[in-house]
Each structure stands twice: as C-alpha cells, then as structure tokens.
Design a protein around this motif. Structure first.
Motif, PDB file in Angstrom:
ATOM      1  N   VAL A 143      -5.032 -11.934   7.015  1.00 56.57           N
ATOM      2  CA  VAL A 143      -5.999 -10.456   6.699  1.00 56.57           C
ATOM      3  C   VAL A 143      -5.669  -9.479   7.981  1.00 56.57           C
ATOM      4  CG1 VAL A 143      -8.134  -9.673   6.221  1.00 56.57           C
ATOM      5  CG2 VAL A 143      -7.595 -12.270   5.784  1.00 56.57           C
ATOM      6  N   SER A 144      -4.475  -9.206   7.920  1.00 57.35           N
ATOM      7  CA  SER A 144      -4.095  -8.385   9.031  1.00 57.35           C
ATOM      8  C   SER A 144      -3.665  -7.002   8.655  1.00 57.35           C
ATOM      9  CB  SER A 144      -2.748  -9.021   9.809  1.00 57.35           C
ATOM     10  OG  SER A 144      -2.220  -8.300  10.678  1.00 57.35           O
ATOM     11  N   LYS A 145      -4.227  -5.930   9.554  1.00 57.10           N
ATOM     12  CA  LYS A 145      -4.062  -4.704   9.130  1.00 57.10           C
ATOM     13  C   LYS A 145      -2.643  -4.079   9.360  1.00 57.10           C
ATOM     14  CE  LYS A 145      -7.676  -3.485  11.791  1.00 57.10           C
ATOM     15  NZ  LYS A 145      -8.729  -2.923  12.501  1.00 57.10           N
ATOM     16  N   GLU A 153      -0.071 -23.688   1.132  1.00 61.17           N
ATOM     17  CA  GLU A 153      -0.832 -22.253   1.228  1.00 61.17           C
ATOM     18  C   GLU A 153      -0.676 -21.717  -0.102  1.00 61.17           C
ATOM     19  OE1 GLU A 153      -2.715 -21.420   3.769  1.00 61.17           O
ATOM     20  OE2 GLU A 153      -3.162 -19.659   3.212  1.00 61.17           O
ATOM     21  N   ILE A 200      -7.487  -9.919  11.163  1.00 54.49           N
ATOM     22  CA  ILE A 200      -9.153  -9.701  10.946  1.00 54.49           C
ATOM     23  C   ILE A 200      -9.762 -11.086  10.763  1.00 54.49           C
ATOM     24  CG2 ILE A 200     -11.035  -8.805   9.595  1.00 54.49           C
ATOM     25  CD1 ILE A 200      -9.345  -6.459   8.803  1.00 54.49           C
ATOM     26  N   ARG A 201      -8.860 -11.910  10.128  1.00 53.04           N
ATOM     27  CA  ARG A 201      -9.434 -13.522  10.043  1.00 53.04           C
ATOM     28  C   ARG A 201      -8.892 -14.251  11.540  1.00 53.04           C
ATOM     29  NH1 ARG A 201      -7.023 -16.979   5.105  1.00 53.04           N
ATOM     30  NH2 ARG A 201      -8.948 -18.248   4.825  1.00 53.04           N
ATOM     31  N   ARG A 202     -10.131 -14.416  12.359  1.00 53.26           N
ATOM     32  CA  ARG A 202      -9.781 -15.198  13.633  1.00 53.26           C
ATOM     33  C   ARG A 202      -9.204 -16.574  13.156  1.00 53.26           C
ATOM     34  NH1 ARG A 202      -8.432 -11.225  16.203  1.00 53.26           N
ATOM     35  NH2 ARG A 202      -8.326 -12.422  17.838  1.00 53.26           N
ATOM     36  N   ARG A 203      -9.731 -17.252  12.478  1.00 51.98           N
ATOM     37  CA  ARG A 203      -9.388 -18.719  12.115  1.00 51.98           C
ATOM     38  C   ARG A 203      -7.864 -18.836  11.234  1.00 51.98           C
ATOM     39  NH1 ARG A 203     -14.448 -21.027   9.235  1.00 51.98           N
ATOM     40  NH2 ARG A 203     -14.487 -18.707   8.714  1.00 51.98           N
ATOM     41  N   ARG A 256       5.346 -10.179   3.526  1.00 49.92           N
ATOM     42  CA  ARG A 256       4.079  -9.642   2.603  1.00 49.92           C
ATOM     43  C   ARG A 256       3.064 -10.665   2.579  1.00 49.92           C
ATOM     44  NH1 ARG A 256       0.673  -7.756   0.411  1.00 49.92           N
ATOM     45  NH2 ARG A 256       0.413  -7.024  -1.794  1.00 49.92           N
ATOM     46  N   PRO A 290       0.731 -11.036   6.533  1.00 48.38           N
ATOM     47  CA  PRO A 290      -0.564 -10.218   6.805  1.00 48.38           C
ATOM     48  C   PRO A 290      -1.537 -10.502   5.600  1.00 48.38           C
ATOM     49  CG  PRO A 290       1.625  -8.972   6.599  1.00 48.38           C
ATOM     50  CD  PRO A 290       2.104 -10.463   6.289  1.00 48.38           C
ATOM     51  N   MET A 291      -1.062 -11.025   4.436  1.00 47.00           N
ATOM     52  CA  MET A 291      -2.211 -11.490   3.481  1.00 47.00           C
ATOM     53  C   MET A 291      -3.174 -12.536   3.990  1.00 47.00           C
ATOM     54  SD  MET A 291      -0.571 -10.819  -0.116  1.00 47.00           S
ATOM     55  CE  MET A 291      -1.698 -12.209  -1.181  1.00 47.00           C
ATOM     56  N   PHE A 292      -2.437 -13.681   4.450  1.00 53.34           N
ATOM     57  CA  PHE A 292      -2.894 -14.900   4.741  1.00 53.34           C
ATOM     58  C   PHE A 292      -3.758 -14.559   5.882  1.00 53.34           C
ATOM     59  CE2 PHE A 292       0.636 -17.284   2.394  1.00 53.34           C
ATOM     60  CZ  PHE A 292      -0.048 -17.303   1.391  1.00 53.34           C
TER      61      PHE A 292
END
Lengths: 425, 107
Positions: free
Chosen positions: A214-216, A340, A276-279, A207, A210-212
């Motif tokens: 920002v993954s689809k 985190e 989506i978040r590259r860094r 869970r 993917p949140m950290f």
C-alpha cells in the motif's frame, strides 16, 4: 460527480483451473530439481555443461521458474491490461504443451539423448511459449502501460530464448550453426535470465510490490529507464557476442544491467519507505530480500568476466553464478510470492459464493505459517551452505545444502497443495 | 472520507453495515478504505443504489468485494432493490483512506 460503468469491471478474473495447474506443476518441478541435486551431487570440479547440470538447470528454469510465472501471468495480465485474458483455451494449451515438453527435454539432457525426446520436448516448449505470446498480445489494453510493455517484451525474449534452445538441440544431430552448443550457451542462458526472468519479474513486481505494501510511490519514468537499460544491455550483449566475442567488451552490457538492477532496488526501497501499511508480511519480506539477492549473481558475473580477461573460464564460479540465479534470486521471489497470490486465487474461488455472509477465513488462513517458516529457514540455510560449499570446494557443505533445499521443496509442496485443495470447513 | 447521499440517516446505517465488508488482502473494511462513493435511496421505488470503486481495475478480488457489499445491504435493507454500480472516475487513491483506516494500516 462519478462516471459509472454499469457493466462493472469486477467479474473478469481468470478461472482458477487455468492458473492452479501451473502452480502445482512448478511446485513438483522444484521438488524434482532438489531431488536431482541430492541424487547426483555436484562436485566442485564439475563442468556446467554436463548432462545432470543441464537437466537440473532446465527443470529449474522451465519447470519451476517459467511455469509458475506463466501461471501467475495468466492471473495478473488482466490486472495489468485492465481487461480480460484473451483465451482460457490457449492458456490450457500452453500448459499442456509445456507440461509434456519440459520432462521430455529434461530426460533428454539427463540421459544425454539428443534424439527425438530432446527435439519433441523443444518443439512443444516453443509451441507453449508461442501460444502464451499470442494470448498476451491479444489481451493487451488499448493504451499500454509500462508494466504491460515489460511483460510483452519479456515474453518476446522468452520466445527468442526457447527458439535459440530449439536450434541448439537440433544442432547436436544436424549442424545448423557455425559453432557447437557450448559456444552459444552463454547467449541462450542470458537471453532467458535477463530477457525473460529479469524483465518479467521487474514488470510484474513493480506493479505488485506497491500494491502489497500500500505504497504511494509510483515512478513510471524510473521503470522506463530500467526497461531501456535491461533491453539495451541485453541487445548489446547479443550483438557483441555474435560479432565481436571479446570478453573486454562484455563490461558494457554488464554495466547497463547492473545500473538497471540498482535502479530496481532503489524503486523497491522507495516503495517500502513510502508505504502506508506498516506491517509487512513474511511473504513480501522474502520477495523484497530476493531483489537484493540479484546482486550476488551480478557480483559473480563481474568476477567471471574479469577472470576471462586474464585466464580461462572459471567453471566453478560459472556454476555458482547459475546456482545463485535459479536457486537464489528466482527461488526466493517465488517462495514469497506463491503465498501472496495462490491463497487469494483459491479463496476467491472457494468463498466467493459466501461473500458478505461472514465467518469466512481470510486468504492468509489458507496456508500454514509453520510450514512457510520451515520453508524459508531451510531455504536460506540450504542456499548459503550450497553456495558456500561450491565456493570453498567443500563436498560436505554442498550435500548438506542440497538436503536442506530438498526439505525446503518438500515443505513448500505440502503448503502449496494444502492451499490448492483447500475445502471450506 | 466523503460519501454522497440523499438520505443521511439511512446512509449512516448502511455505512455501519458496510464496515463489516473487508478487503481480503488488507483486512480493512470497504468504508475506511474509501471504496464507497455514494449511497442513494429511492424511497418511492424502494431502491438503494450504491456507487463504489475498487483500489485497482480488474482487481482479482473485485467481484467478491462487490458481491459482499450487495449481499450485506440486501440482508439489512430487505424491502429495497439493491444495485451496486462500479466506477473508476474518479479513480481510487490513497487519500481516500479514512483516519481510522490509516491507523489500522499503521499499527
């Protein structure tokens, strides 16, 4: 058009005074465990069923791994169930029982006094787990999702583990079981490792990652497969252990768990690939590294099981196996995930009233990057040296590795306490 | 990014203001993240209703983000009663992130 919820779903965060004590207790436990590792160094020839090794293992498994997971779970369960935590009082009671029970049990192992300290400690730990289970069950959503099912099942396995531990403790003084504690140790250990730690980390991690990132990527179907393979493998192991007890059949549950871990690595990789978040920050990188570190104990377990077929148990490899779980995989994920999660909990508490006024630091500003880098470096070096030393039977490497892990725990504590007691500037 | 409104000019001003309210985890503002669904101005009763969402239900940072939005609008629209309403229907999805937001996250 929108369906509005006038009451809002935003004000249901678990109070920090429920969660933070678990984090601090866990941090101190890690320091104690690494101190014990240095103070009573492991010799390559030691057996894992020795007082000091049992004490260190239980500090790591209960004081470090379980306490921080309990703390984080009290914070994350509302997110998973999309509701409130059932009871803050139960959470406080869970902490109190575990906080008193764990040192009693560890003291009992260290001095090998299996009288009242061990029994009281084991009863208190079981009470803590039972209270946590009640809290989780009563917090459940009307419609369960795969993550909630992972957490509930993992907690049931944890209770099974601690109850088995309770029986083993009482078995030292009043024979309750057919065999001695050493015989049942693999069962007790794997109930905890696969049933509690692996299931819980998978359920919550699937869970959070993917949140950290920002993954689809979301594949509940894949997570259900992992759930089935871990539980099927573990239940199979329990039955085979109790009723057949032949090493050759252990490859079946082992293959099931291995398949689950490979699917979990694939899940994490796909989350990473479709982010989506590259860094990706260092905390998440360390947590992702820990997922692949699961392969080390698995590889060792395969070797240990193969050796069981042709010769007697290789206690040195069993020691490395246990070490690679508690000081390897589990510690790596905790070191990453602490920074985190904890800074957000504290930030939310300290800066909430200043919301929207500007000039507030970000949650990431609450911890020291230098301390984090030092923690990660000393950890990786310490883990590699200790594991290598155990494998090649080199006492100097083991001692150096233990010292580096103590440094790691010290730096981690400095950073954790710095975050926990953060005051606005 | 689609924000429903009944007053385009004031909506543009409000959105510019809300670009200063950040999601603490991502460091991205709530407008580019696509959390704002609607801004409705009731000029007769001097009310400003904001309909917004969160990326996750029961997001631990949710209350903080909602309060930030309310405080920011209250400060800059002093004569208005500001009301923030949360909705999860439709739920937030990654498609709601603006081009600018995607560039920021991809950087």
């Amino acid at each position: 058009m929108f369906t509005v919820n006038k009451q809002g779903d935003a004000g249901t965060v678990t109070a920090p005074n429920v969660v933070v004590p678990f984090y601090l207790y866990a941090a101190l436990s890690f320091l104690v465990a690494t101190f014990l590792l240095c103070a009573s160094p492991v010799s390559p020839g030691d057996h894992y069923f020795s007082p000091h090794t049992l004490a260190i293992t239980h500090v790591m498994a209960l004081g470090w791994g379980t306490m921080i997971i309990l703390g984080a779970s009290h914070q994350l369960v509302p997110v998973l169930v999309e509701g409130k935590l059932y009871s803050h009082k139960l959470a406080h009671l869970t902490f109190c029982c575990a906080a008193v029970g764990i040192p009693l049990l560890v003291y009992a192992f260290y001095t090998f006094n299996m009288g009242w300290p061990a029994k009281t400690g084991a009863i208190l730990i079981n009470t803590a787990v039972a209270l946590f289970l009640v809290n989780i069950l009563c917090s459940r959503a009307k419609q369960d999702n795969v993550h909630v099912v992972f957490v509930v099942t993992a907690t049931c396995w944890l209770f099974t583990t601690t109850f088995a531990g309770l029986l083993l403790v009482f078995n030292f003084t009043q024979p309750l079981l057919q065999e001695d504690a050493l015989h049942y140790l693999p069962l007790h250990a794997h109930l905890g490792i696969a049933g509690w730690f692996l299931l819980l980390v998978t359920g919550v991690g699937s869970r959070l990652i993917p949140m950290f990132l920002v993954s689809k990527y979301t594949r509940p179907g894949l997570l259900w497969w992992i759930y089935g393979l871990v539980n099927g493998g573990l239940a199979g192991f329990v039955l085979l252990f109790l009723y057949l007890h032949r090493p050759v059949v252990y490859f079946l549950p082992l293959a099931s768990i291995l398949a689950a871990i490979i699917l979990l690595i694939r899940y994490c990789y796909n989350c990473y690939k479709e982010r989506i978040r590259r860094r990706v920050n260092k905390q998440v990188k360390l947590s992702l590294l820990s997922v692949s570190m699961m392969l080390i104990p698995l590889a060792l377990l395969v070797v240990v099981t193969v050796l069981l077929l042709v010769t007697t148990e290789n206690t040195r490899l069993v020691m490395v196996y246990g070490f690679s779980i508690f000081f390897g995989w589990l510690t790596a994920i905790i070191l990453g995930m602490t920074f985190e999660t904890l800074p957000f909990i504290i930030w939310n508490n300290v800066y909430h009233i200043q919301a929207g006024r500007g000039g507030t630091p970000s949650p990431q500003d609450l911890f020291s990057n230098k301390l984090f880098n030092g923690t990660a470096l000393s950890y990786l070096l310490g883990f590699l040296l200790f594991t290598g030393g155990m494998l090649v039977q080199q006492g100097g490497m083991i001692r150096l590795g233990a010292a580096l892990l103590l440094v790691c725990a010290f730096l981690y504590n400095l950073n954790t306490f710095r975050v926990a007691f953060h005051k606005p500037g | 990014m689609m924000v429903k409104t009944n007053f385009d000019l004031k909506c543009t001003i409000a959105l510019a203001l809300l670009q200063e309210v950040m999601d603490p985890e991502l460091g991205l503002n709530v407008v580019d993240l696509g959390l704002i669904y609607a801004l409705n101005f009731d000029e007769v009763h001097r009310r400003l209703e904001t309909v917004m969402t969160l990326s996750t239900r029961h997001c631990p940072m949710g209350a903080s983000i909602v309060d930030s939005v309310k405080a920011q609008l209250q400060t800059h629209f002093p004569g208005y009663g500001v009301e923030v309403t949360l909705t999860f229907d439709p739920p937030w999805s990654y498609e709601r992130i603006s081009e600018e937001g995607r560039k920021f996250l991809n950087a």
